[in-house]
Scaffold this motif. Structure first.
Motif, PDB file in Angstrom:
ATOM      1  N   MET A 189       0.864  -1.184   0.000  1.00  0.00           N
ATOM      2  CA  MET A 189       0.000   0.000   0.000  1.00  0.00           C
ATOM      3  C   MET A 189       0.897   1.229   0.000  1.00  0.00           C
ATOM      4  O   MET A 189       1.947   1.244   0.607  1.00  0.00           O
TER       5      MET A 189
ATOM      6  N   SER B 289      -3.121  10.665  -2.949  1.00  0.00           N
ATOM      7  CA  SER B 289      -3.724   9.348  -3.033  1.00  0.00           C
ATOM      8  C   SER B 289      -3.168   8.409  -1.977  1.00  0.00           C
ATOM      9  O   SER B 289      -1.959   8.325  -1.792  1.00  0.00           O
ATOM     10  N   THR B 290      -4.082   7.719  -1.303  1.00  0.00           N
ATOM     11  CA  THR B 290      -3.637   6.647  -0.402  1.00  0.00           C
ATOM     12  C   THR B 290      -4.347   5.374  -0.807  1.00  0.00           C
ATOM     13  O   THR B 290      -5.245   5.382  -1.634  1.00  0.00           O
ATOM     14  N   ASN B 291      -3.948   4.267  -0.244  1.00  0.00           N
ATOM     15  CA  ASN B 291      -4.590   2.979  -0.486  1.00  0.00           C
ATOM     16  C   ASN B 291      -4.524   2.570  -1.945  1.00  0.00           C
ATOM     17  O   ASN B 291      -5.469   2.069  -2.526  1.00  0.00           O
ATOM     18  N   ILE B 292      -3.368   2.843  -2.552  1.00  0.00           N
ATOM     19  CA  ILE B 292      -3.188   2.533  -3.959  1.00  0.00           C
ATOM     20  C   ILE B 292      -2.251   1.336  -4.072  1.00  0.00           C
ATOM     21  O   ILE B 292      -1.141   1.369  -3.556  1.00  0.00           O
ATOM     22  N   PHE B 293      -2.709   0.300  -4.767  1.00  0.00           N
ATOM     23  CA  PHE B 293      -1.878  -0.872  -4.988  1.00  0.00           C
ATOM     24  C   PHE B 293      -1.384  -0.865  -6.428  1.00  0.00           C
ATOM     25  O   PHE B 293      -1.958  -0.207  -7.285  1.00  0.00           O
ATOM     26  N   TRP B 294      -0.330  -1.606  -6.663  1.00  0.00           N
ATOM     27  CA  TRP B 294       0.177  -1.722  -8.028  1.00  0.00           C
ATOM     28  C   TRP B 294      -0.154  -3.115  -8.539  1.00  0.00           C
ATOM     29  O   TRP B 294       0.228  -4.114  -7.949  1.00  0.00           O
TER      30      TRP B 294
END
Lengths: 208, 208
Positions: free
Chosen positions: B1, B7-12
């Motif tokens: 995370m 932006s937070t809570n962004i996955f790749w």
């Protein structure tokens, strides 16, 4: 010369190699497959599976993942309503460019509001926007919680989380709906197969 | 995370079909050809000519034209310094996506400030950013004035026009420089040929 929003003195340059030529080269037709649904509903899983299935058929596709784009093009945007709208608008505009380039562009993002998705549809010729609704029950998505986000949302540590304290507006007229059958989720291959069949039937995988 | 800007809570999400597979399909290598120069220096002419030349060789390229994008992705931006910077940043981010998709992406925009161009270069692996400087004298561009913009700028009807009352910072280390020879401008075909030779020499038109 045109005046558009904040821009003036903008000309439109037409290039002699256009979408038709690129489609001929790629032996396919450019379009946007727009995958919408709750977090955990399987959007990314379908996007990857579809991307691979098209590749094995020699077709060029490209995934625009909402999360990934927030690392680059949309890194200036947060999750406020207007930021979400702008996020989706930009993904729509980029997806349109990819479709114009002749690719099968797979856009995968929650895109919870109907008006935002419809604005993207309106950017393209209607038949080139294929909306895929991951119609999975909230309970299932929350039980999966592969990113641990529902837990955070329930604990109040994330505000405005779609499905918990922000609405998801299901499509009214999507082209494809993915759902459980007899309480069983389709496999990634089944989901991709459903979309490929649609694309095949509509002639996107050939160029005549 | 991750936490990135707003932006937070962004996955790749990594997809199993990547740039290498797409390059194999297209038999070419994805890159960005970034054409910079004054209004009227021939950027669009080169972009079109290069696009056509690559097409005749069976290669897939796509033109991102600064003016055209202001009708869509960048229609919220004007010509203030920060808007110009954001305009170029977005074009750079989109060009990067196209290169990742395996295309030879031809970006054509004045992009007058060195730091903005260098920021785009920094987004890509260095060798995948090919900067082409249209090094044409201001007098020539102004004499052409194919869009009538220099006339408007001289009359004070356009403010902040590059070359007139806003600076153009020439590249210090561009990969290709297009200029007059003995006072004669190269033809569109000659200019495209120069870029194609470069791409050929660097192996972009093949996949091994």
């Amino acid at each position: 010369m045109a005046t558009l929003g904040n821009s003036t003195n903008i000309f439109w340059h037409e290039c002699p190699v256009g979408k038709l030529e690129r489609q001929r080269l790629l032996k396919q037709k450019g379009c946007v497959v727009w995958i919408t649904g709750l977090s955990g509903s399987g959007k990314s899983t379908l996007a990857c599976s579809l991307n691979r299935e098209l590749y094995t058929r020699g077709k060029l596709s490209y995934v625009l993942d909402g999360d990934n784009l927030r690392h680059g093009l949309n890194k200036d945007l947060g999750f406020k309503a207007e930021d979400r709208t702008e996020n989706i608008r930009r993904v729509g505009e980029v997806a349109k460019l990819f479709a114009d380039a002749g690719l099968i562009c797979i856009a995968s993002l929650i895109s919870p509001y109907r008006k935002d998705r419809d604005a993207c549809r309106a950017m393209l010729a209607d038949e080139n926007f294929i909306e895929v609704f991951m119609n999975m029950p909230l309970e299932l998505c929350e039980a999966r919680d592969s990113k641990g986000l529902y837990k955070l949302a329930r604990a109040g540590k994330i505000k405005g989380f779609t499905g918990i304290d922000d609405p998801y507006e299901p499509p009214l007229n999507c082209e494809i709906e993915i759902q459980q059958k007899d309480g069983v989720c389709p496999t990634p291959g089944d989901m991709a197969g459903e979309v490929v069949s649609y694309l095949e039937g509509k002639g996107y995988l050939h160029y005549q």
